[in-house]
Design a protein around this motif. Structure first.
Motif, PDB file in Angstrom:
ATOM      1  N   ALA A  93       0.827  -1.206   0.000  1.00  5.12           N
ATOM      2  CA  ALA A  93       0.000   0.000   0.000  1.00  5.12           C
ATOM      3  C   ALA A  93       0.860   1.254   0.000  1.00  5.12           C
ATOM      4  O   ALA A  93       0.579   2.227  -0.726  1.00  5.12           O
ATOM      5  N   LEU A  94       1.913   1.270   0.806  1.00  6.81           N
ATOM      6  CA  LEU A  94       2.797   2.435   0.855  1.00  6.81           C
ATOM      7  C   LEU A  94       3.457   2.672  -0.496  1.00  6.81           C
ATOM      8  O   LEU A  94       3.624   3.818  -0.920  1.00  6.81           O
ATOM      9  N   GLN A 123       4.082  13.280  -4.015  1.00  9.01           N
ATOM     10  CA  GLN A 123       3.573  14.624  -4.224  1.00  9.01           C
ATOM     11  C   GLN A 123       4.677  15.647  -3.984  1.00  9.01           C
ATOM     12  O   GLN A 123       5.356  15.612  -2.957  1.00  9.01           O
ATOM     13  N   GLN A 124       4.860  16.568  -4.919  1.00 10.82           N
ATOM     14  CA  GLN A 124       5.813  17.651  -4.709  1.00 10.82           C
ATOM     15  C   GLN A 124       5.331  18.576  -3.601  1.00 10.82           C
ATOM     16  O   GLN A 124       6.135  19.140  -2.855  1.00 10.82           O
ATOM     17  N   ASP A 125       4.025  18.705  -3.492  1.00 10.59           N
ATOM     18  CA  ASP A 125       3.425  19.557  -2.465  1.00 10.59           C
ATOM     19  C   ASP A 125       2.504  18.681  -1.620  1.00 10.59           C
ATOM     20  O   ASP A 125       1.309  18.577  -1.886  1.00 10.59           O
ATOM     21  N   PRO A 126       3.037  18.009  -0.572  1.00 10.20           N
ATOM     22  CA  PRO A 126       2.223  17.071   0.218  1.00 10.20           C
ATOM     23  C   PRO A 126       1.005  17.748   0.815  1.00 10.20           C
ATOM     24  O   PRO A 126       1.094  18.872   1.343  1.00 10.20           O
ATOM     25  N   PRO A 127      -0.147  17.122   0.735  1.00  8.14           N
ATOM     26  CA  PRO A 127      -1.351  17.714   1.318  1.00  8.14           C
ATOM     27  C   PRO A 127      -1.286  17.708   2.838  1.00  8.14           C
ATOM     28  O   PRO A 127      -0.784  16.770   3.444  1.00  8.14           O
ATOM     29  N   THR A 128      -1.752  18.787   3.446  1.00  5.38           N
ATOM     30  CA  THR A 128      -1.876  18.838   4.893  1.00  5.38           C
ATOM     31  C   THR A 128      -3.251  18.301   5.245  1.00  5.38           C
ATOM     32  O   THR A 128      -4.253  18.815   4.779  1.00  5.38           O
ATOM     33  N   ALA A 186      -4.057   9.187  14.048  1.00 10.46           N
ATOM     34  CA  ALA A 186      -4.374   9.721  12.728  1.00 10.46           C
ATOM     35  C   ALA A 186      -3.144  10.343  12.086  1.00 10.46           C
ATOM     36  O   ALA A 186      -2.992  10.319  10.858  1.00 10.46           O
ATOM     37  N   ASP A 187      -2.249  10.907  12.902  1.00  8.57           N
ATOM     38  CA  ASP A 187      -1.061  11.550  12.336  1.00  8.57           C
ATOM     39  C   ASP A 187      -0.199  10.565  11.559  1.00  8.57           C
ATOM     40  O   ASP A 187       0.356  10.894  10.506  1.00  8.57           O
ATOM     41  N   ASP A 188      -0.117   9.329  12.042  1.00  8.10           N
ATOM     42  CA  ASP A 188       0.717   8.340  11.361  1.00  8.10           C
ATOM     43  C   ASP A 188       0.064   7.852  10.071  1.00  8.10           C
ATOM     44  O   ASP A 188       0.741   7.624   9.068  1.00  8.10           O
ATOM     45  N   ILE A 189      -1.268   7.682  10.078  1.00 13.45           N
ATOM     46  CA  ILE A 189      -1.945   7.220   8.870  1.00 13.45           C
ATOM     47  C   ILE A 189      -1.929   8.327   7.809  1.00 13.45           C
ATOM     48  O   ILE A 189      -1.838   8.072   6.605  1.00 13.45           O
ATOM     49  N   ILE A 190      -1.998   9.578   8.266  1.00 14.47           N
ATOM     50  CA  ILE A 190      -1.912  10.712   7.339  1.00 14.47           C
ATOM     51  C   ILE A 190      -0.530  10.754   6.689  1.00 14.47           C
ATOM     52  O   ILE A 190      -0.393  10.954   5.477  1.00 14.47           O
ATOM     53  N   LYS A 191       0.503  10.549   7.485  1.00 16.62           N
ATOM     54  CA  LYS A 191       1.858  10.496   6.945  1.00 16.62           C
ATOM     55  C   LYS A 191       1.999   9.342   5.954  1.00 16.62           C
ATOM     56  O   LYS A 191       2.662   9.467   4.918  1.00 16.62           O
ATOM     57  N   MET A 220       0.538  15.691   5.402  1.00 18.80           N
ATOM     58  CA  MET A 220       1.069  16.343   6.584  1.00 18.80           C
ATOM     59  C   MET A 220      -0.089  16.556   7.547  1.00 18.80           C
ATOM     60  O   MET A 220      -1.150  17.053   7.155  1.00 18.80           O
ATOM     61  N   ASP A 221       0.094  16.144   8.804  1.00 17.43           N
ATOM     62  CA  ASP A 221      -0.977  16.264   9.783  1.00 17.43           C
ATOM     63  C   ASP A 221      -1.205  17.734  10.136  1.00 17.43           C
ATOM     64  O   ASP A 221      -0.300  18.424  10.615  1.00 17.43           O
ATOM     65  N   ALA A 222      -2.421  18.213   9.910  1.00 18.53           N
ATOM     66  CA  ALA A 222      -2.722  19.630  10.108  1.00 18.53           C
ATOM     67  C   ALA A 222      -2.595  20.045  11.564  1.00 18.53           C
ATOM     68  O   ALA A 222      -2.105  21.132  11.866  1.00 18.53           O
ATOM     69  N   GLY A 223      -3.055  19.184  12.486  1.00 21.41           N
ATOM     70  CA  GLY A 223      -2.975  19.528  13.904  1.00 21.41           C
ATOM     71  C   GLY A 223      -1.542  19.704  14.355  1.00 21.41           C
ATOM     72  O   GLY A 223      -1.201  20.675  15.043  1.00 21.41           O
TER      73      GLY A 223
END
Length: 326
Positions: free
Chosen positions: A190-191, A197-202, A223-228, A233-236
């Motif tokens: 999956a990874l 992405q050149q500009d990773p989404p937050t 959630a921060d790890d699954i977002i990574k 990028m984790d917004a919080g």
């Protein structure tokens, strides 16, 4: 760019970061029931294991298992080991169809009831620090039931270790090793499929239970790890939060400026879906709210970090990037 994924949406098409499209989408993994690694194994017991709370615990029987944590990880793992028929008590998050007939001993979601658990005559209780109160677990142990604590941290790095530890605790180490290997292979695949992405989404994770409970995920939320993992990028965390979950304010959301919102499906439903979410204070003032860019996923799998983790990453990646992730 900030992407916020919201669980529980029922929406038309995939949201995408970097121009893959606007709108809301539900990320799905297909069959929610964990796939057993093989036929039901025969536990080889007794075994003595080190519990995360420092105790040495001897397990003599896996005939009547109670598995309880905040995320449903332990219950999912028991099923995937092939011992679902031995599970007699579960938590609210262990909510896939195959577990529907098993008594829920955490009806409030986070609190255990000693009497309800003891009434099930468990031969072993699997738990962690994410659920409590701790005095209840100690009361169960004092009644003579083996209580084994596992690591309460949920990250990609801890996923396969926990699977192996559950297998050893239940006297099925071979099944635990096989399940851990399969899970790691699925995670790696999956990874590898996540588009660069050149500009990773937050991406902001919003934990919602009606209008009264609204929390923004930060470092250590899971959630921060699954977002990574999905290239975001984790917004919080990026906005300076230091706690795993922080009460949401309109100002905090506006500062985070998410492009997409990530939630559990039940949480999204509790505020009236996407229509209700975008009316919440601060949400409408974010790019995510303006564009209705919301991704949701079933409560039982999104943060479980168990045997379904590879499928979760794949589904979130496809929901976020659309055809780029296929």
């Amino acid at each position: 760019m900030v992407a916020v994924l919201a669980a529980g949406c029922s929406a038309p098409g995939p949201t995408g970061a970097g121009g893959a499209g606007d709108g809301a989408v539900t990320a799905t993994i297909g069959d929610l029931d964990p796939e057993p690694i093989g036929p039901p194994p025969t536990p080889r017991l007794p075994v003595t294991v080190g519990s995360q709370d420092g105790a040495e615990v001897t397990v003599t029987s896996a005939d009547r298992i109670v598995a309880v944590d905040q995320y449903g990880t332990l219950g999912e793992t028991v099923f995937a080991l092939g011992l679902g028929g031995n599970l007699v008590g579960r938590d609210t998050a262990t909510d896939f169809p195959a577990a529907a007939g098993i008594p829920n001993v955490t009806p409030g979601g986070h609190s255990l009831n000693a009497e309800a658990i003891l009434a099930l005559r468990p031969s072993v209780v699997l738990t962690d620090s994410s659920i409590g109160p701790h005095a209840v677990q100690e009361q169960i142990r004092a009644a003579g039931v083996p209580v084994v604590y596992f690591d309460g941290e949920r990250t990609l790095d801890t996923t396969t270790d926990m699977i192996r530890e559950v297998g050893r605790t239940l006297g099925v180490p071979a099944a635990g090793d096989a399940l851990a290997e399969r899970t790691q292979q699925q995670i790696d695949q999956a990874l590898a499929s996540v588009p660069q992405q050149q500009d990773p989404p937050t991406i902001a994770f919003l934990y919602q239970r009606g209008a009264a409970i609204s929390m923004l995920g930060g470092p250590g939320s899971g959630a921060d790890d699954i977002i990574k993992a999905v290239g975001g990028m984790d917004a919080g965390t990026a906005s300076g939060l230091t706690a795993a979950f922080t009460p949401v304010t309109a100002e905090a959301l506006i500062v985070a400026a998410p492009d997409v919102i990530l939630m559990m499906s039940g949480g999204l439903e509790s505020v009236g879906g996407v229509d209700g979410l975008v009316q919440m204070a601060g949400v409408k003032q974010t790019p995510a709210g303006e564009n209705r860019r919301v991704i949701d996923m079933d409560d039982s799998v999104l943060l479980s970090y168990g045997p379904s983790t590879g499928r979760v990453i794949g589904a979130l990646s496809e929901a976020l990037y659309g055809e780029q992730a296929r």
